[in-house]
Enzyme design. Structure first.
Site, PDB file in Angstrom:
ATOM      1  N   GLU A  31      60.717 -29.570  83.169  1.00 51.09           N
ATOM      2  CA  GLU A  31      59.958 -29.143  83.423  1.00 51.09           C
ATOM      3  C   GLU A  31      59.222 -29.850  81.845  1.00 51.09           C
ATOM      4  OE1 GLU A  31      61.439 -25.047  83.110  1.00 51.09           O
ATOM      5  OE2 GLU A  31      62.683 -25.387  84.323  1.00 51.09           O
ATOM      6  N   GLU A  61      66.757 -25.450  87.221  1.00 54.15           N
ATOM      7  CA  GLU A  61      67.584 -25.550  86.737  1.00 54.15           C
ATOM      8  C   GLU A  61      68.540 -26.554  87.388  1.00 54.15           C
ATOM      9  OE1 GLU A  61      65.991 -22.870  85.900  1.00 54.15           O
ATOM     10  OE2 GLU A  61      65.321 -23.826  83.863  1.00 54.15           O
ATOM     11  N   PHE A  84      65.989 -25.587  77.215  1.00 50.95           N
ATOM     12  CA  PHE A  84      67.250 -24.682  75.997  1.00 50.95           C
ATOM     13  C   PHE A  84      68.220 -24.330  76.767  1.00 50.95           C
ATOM     14  CE2 PHE A  84      62.769 -23.104  75.669  1.00 50.95           C
ATOM     15  CZ  PHE A  84      62.819 -22.432  74.630  1.00 50.95           C
ATOM     16  N   ALA A  85      69.186 -24.691  75.490  1.00 49.25           N
ATOM     17  CA  ALA A  85      70.528 -25.066  76.213  1.00 49.25           C
ATOM     18  C   ALA A  85      71.175 -23.737  76.491  1.00 49.25           C
ATOM     19  CB  ALA A  85      71.420 -25.629  74.776  1.00 49.25           C
ATOM     20  N   ASP A  86      70.376 -22.492  76.600  1.00 45.82           N
ATOM     21  CA  ASP A  86      71.002 -21.660  76.953  1.00 45.82           C
ATOM     22  C   ASP A  86      70.937 -21.713  78.666  1.00 45.82           C
ATOM     23  OD1 ASP A  86      70.492 -19.581  74.589  1.00 45.82           O
ATOM     24  OD2 ASP A  86      69.404 -21.668  74.437  1.00 45.82           O
ATOM     25  N   PHE A  87      69.962 -22.604  79.144  1.00 41.58           N
ATOM     26  CA  PHE A  87      69.951 -22.455  81.359  1.00 41.58           C
ATOM     27  C   PHE A  87      70.549 -23.395  81.128  1.00 41.58           C
ATOM     28  CE2 PHE A  87      65.007 -22.226  79.011  1.00 41.58           C
ATOM     29  CZ  PHE A  87      64.957 -20.913  79.067  1.00 41.58           C
ATOM     30  N   HIS A 130      67.436 -17.681  74.109  1.00 42.57           N
ATOM     31  CA  HIS A 130      66.960 -19.078  73.351  1.00 42.57           C
ATOM     32  C   HIS A 130      67.281 -19.257  71.767  1.00 42.57           C
ATOM     33  CE1 HIS A 130      64.565 -17.284  76.059  1.00 42.57           C
ATOM     34  NE2 HIS A 130      63.748 -18.759  76.609  1.00 42.57           N
TER      35      HIS A 130
END
Lengths: 326, 343
Positions: A31, A61, A84-87, A130
């Site tokens: 993105e 994602e 972001f790694a969170d995703f 995040h």
């Protein structure tokens, strides 16, 4: 090889430019890439240099990672950017069930040259969705290589190696590091995956760390030096495969170790390191191996809360003094 | 909640005339017939081996759904891609999979497609463009988007086909994949095999639409529902979608209405349906019997030929079974191989 001082972001762009020029199967998908140059600006300049090979996606994602995987299975060498790694949570099936397992469960029929780029870490007031450091989840998933670089030169060398690797590599770079500057070699520069670096020598205690922990540890070592404690700093760089040889070599010299990571304590990579050290190097230990990590809560928003939760230089100093009994 | 099948759901039962037959030569028609019978016999053998305790784990059979796998794969080229599901034996056979290596994989032998590491739900043959059966419902959608994107980036005229069930169309990856394939006009054929059940749950209970193909509207791509037990209707619809994909006009959602005659898995007690329903489909709407009766009517298939084809397939399967049974088990330590390509 000459070096210049450049940022991690510039190192990323440099590695990608060199590799994409060398291999036209490499493309970048995610993105906000084409107009924004990546959410942290790390891909600036690439869309102009490689038209059609930096691809913007919907916020999707599952399909971002899945499309990278499908392309990797059919002759391409993608890098997917997850913002972001969170995703990673939104693409967990594609990462943990598919990318990690396809080569193995199909009996080794196929290579999976896929890099999953996942900026991680806290310290920016970005709160619980995040700010996470999730490397342990993926270390615990056989089939993935896990890279967590710290300095700009490592970013360049490890990213180059990841792009040339034929297995899925998940690349966690702390988002506070994008602006960090440091000496980076010009031209082709490869750091093999699975090789740790002894970044400072010392005989009193080994500090095992990676990612943002490298910077905290470096600060702590200055303080420790003032107290007469000389620490040896090992930047693990790749957590899986792990360079245990370098760890063992150091511990056989210092007999003491402290593990430092930003991820929360329980079930973190530190636990694995401590277990392995105690089972393989027990006879060399003069003190229990201690862990310095975040507290076991989600990352809170307000600065005093966040600061309290994250590991600090003082925590490292304290742990190093404890294991050296000073 | 209904317990029986509604008239609308069962509309795949209405026997439509197989009306494209004139477009095909006898060789093509007989190849379709042979492929369907091969799949039926393979699945039957797999069921027997499972019942005899010769296949570990669990297996999902596609008996009654041969028209869909055969019809779609019959118009694909060897370099086209497919990805399939836990109920994927038929697709692998239809795309040219090797029966010996399939039976060996089902039986966990080292000569199997995946050296015994995959089993029934994970058979792949990358040399044939079979990107694998997938144990996760809807797991294939994101991957097929990648295959489609790769085709586009490599500028070839291949197509990529994703087989899935009605149940998978309720999961998020279906919707993400249709959207992404639509915006990029990827050369993908999404093939829904609506077999009236997702595991033990009726499609009419679990889906907001009667025709899964209607979901294409939300992504502004063509959605086509066909009688999935009419192999020529499937082939015709798939051919149009594939041509469209090769012309660069983007993806199509094709729904083949069919019926899952076996349980979700072998050994499923099937408390959720009346066996009369199964028998009715078996007797009135079997894709092979329907096609055979047309071929016979057109004098393309005689009893002799039917017997000869059956005997040939039986011999191939016997050979495949022998191959598998005589194959070695993998050595335990081989469990540690094939994880990383390099390191």
């Amino acid at each position: 090889m000459s070096e210049r001082i450049i940022s991690c972001s510039a190192a990323i762009a440099e590695a990608l430019t060199e590799e994409m020029s060398r291999d036209d199967r490499i493309f970048v998908i995610g993105e906000d890439l084409v107009y924004h140059g990546g959410i942290f600006g790390q891909f600036k300049g690439l869309p102009e240099k490689f038209p059609g090979r930096i691809i913007d996606t919907p916020i999707s994602e599952t399909c971002i990672v899945g499309s990278g995987l499908g392309a990797a299975l059919t002759g391409m060498r993608p890098l997917v950017d997850l913002h972001f790694a969170d995703f990673t949570t939104c693409a967990m099936d594609e990462i943990a069930n598919q990318s990690a397992k396809i080569r193995y469960m199909f009996g080794g029929q196929v290579k999976i040259p896929l890099v999953i780029w996942a900026p991680d870490g806290a310290g920016l007031g970005a709160a619980a969705h995040h700010s996470q450091s999730l490397e342990s989840w993926f270390i615990h998933t056989p089939g993935l290589k896990v890279v967590v670089p710290s300095e700009p030169a490592d970013v360049k060398g490890l990213l180059t190696a990841a792009l040339r690797d034929d297995d899925p590599v998940i690349f966690f770079q702390h988002k506070k590091l994008f602006a960090k500057e440091g000496p980076v070699p010009e031209g082709e520069y490869v750091i093999p995956l699975g090789k740790a670096a002894v970044k400072r020598s010392g005989g009193d205690v080994t500090i095992l760390t990676y990612g943002s922990g490298f910077y905290l540890s470096t600060e702590a070592m200055k303080e420790l030096s003032g107290m007469g404690i000389e620490a040896e700093l090992i930047d693990l760089r790749t957590l899986k495969p792990l360079d245990f040889e370098t760890i063992a070599e150091s511990l056989k010299k210092t007999y003491r170790a402290v593990v430092v990571h930003e991820a929360c304590l329980t079930g973190g990579f530190g636990a694995e390191l401590v277990a392995r050290i105690s089972s393989e190097l027990f006879d060399y230990l003069d003190a229990p191996v201690l862990r310095v990590a975040a507290k076991d809560v989600p990352i809170p928003f307000s600065p005093p809360l966040e600061k309290f939760v994250l590991p600090s230089v003082e925590d490292i100093v304290k742990a190093a003094r404890q294991v050296t009994y000073r | 909640m209904r317990t029986g099948a509604s008239e609308q759901e069962m509309k795949g039962k209405k026997t439509k005339p197989i009306n494209h037959i004139k477009a095909y030569d006898s060789e093509t028609l007989l190849a379709l017939y042979q492929k369907m019978v091969t799949i039926r016999k393979f699945e039957t053998l797999a069921g027997e081996l499972f019942a005899a305790g010769k296949i570990p784990g669990f297996i999902h059979l596609s008996i009654g759904q041969e028209g869909s796998s055969t019809g779609v794969c019959s118009i694909l080229r060897p370099d086209d891609y497919i990805i399939t599901t836990h109920r994927g034996h038929g697709h692998v056979i239809a795309k040219g999979g090797d029966l010996k290596r399939m039976v060996a994989e089902l039986m966990g032998r080292r000569t199997g497609y995946c050296k015994g590491k995959g089993g029934s739900m994970h058979i792949a043959d990358f040399s044939l463009g079979i990107l694998g059966a997938n144990g996760v419902v809807a797991g294939g959608f994101p991957i097929i988007v990648g295959a489609g994107l790769s085709i586009k980036l490599r500028k070839t005229d291949q197509v990529a086909v994703c087989f899935f069930g009605d149940g998978a169309s309720n999961r998020g990856p279906f919707h993400e994949a249709l959207n992404m394939a639509a915006i990029w006009k990827l050369p993908i054929l999404f093939v829904c095999e609506n077999n009236c059940y997702a595991s033990t749950t009726r499609t009419s209970y679990a889906c907001s639409v009667i025709d899964i193909a209607a979901r294409a509207k939300g992504y502004d791509i063509p959605g086509v529902s066909v009688d999935g037990n009419d192999v020529l209707a499937v082939r015709h619809a798939a051919a149009e979608a594939v041509d469209r994909a090769r012309r660069g006009e983007g993806p199509t959602l094709l729904e083949n209405k069919t019926y899952r005659r076996r349980g979700h898995f072998e050994g499923d007690p099937q408390r959720y349906r009346d066996q009369k329903e199964v028998v009715e489909w078996e007797q009135k709407n079997d894709p092979i019997l329907r096609f055979a009766s047309i071929l016979k009517e057109k004098k393309l298939l005689t009893q002799d030929l039917e017997d000869k084809i059956a005997a040939g397939i039986d011999a191939d399967l016997k050979e495949a079974l022998q191959f598998a049974e005589q194959s070695e088990w993998p050595k335990p330590e081989e469990a540690l191989e094939d994880l990383f390509f390099n390191f």
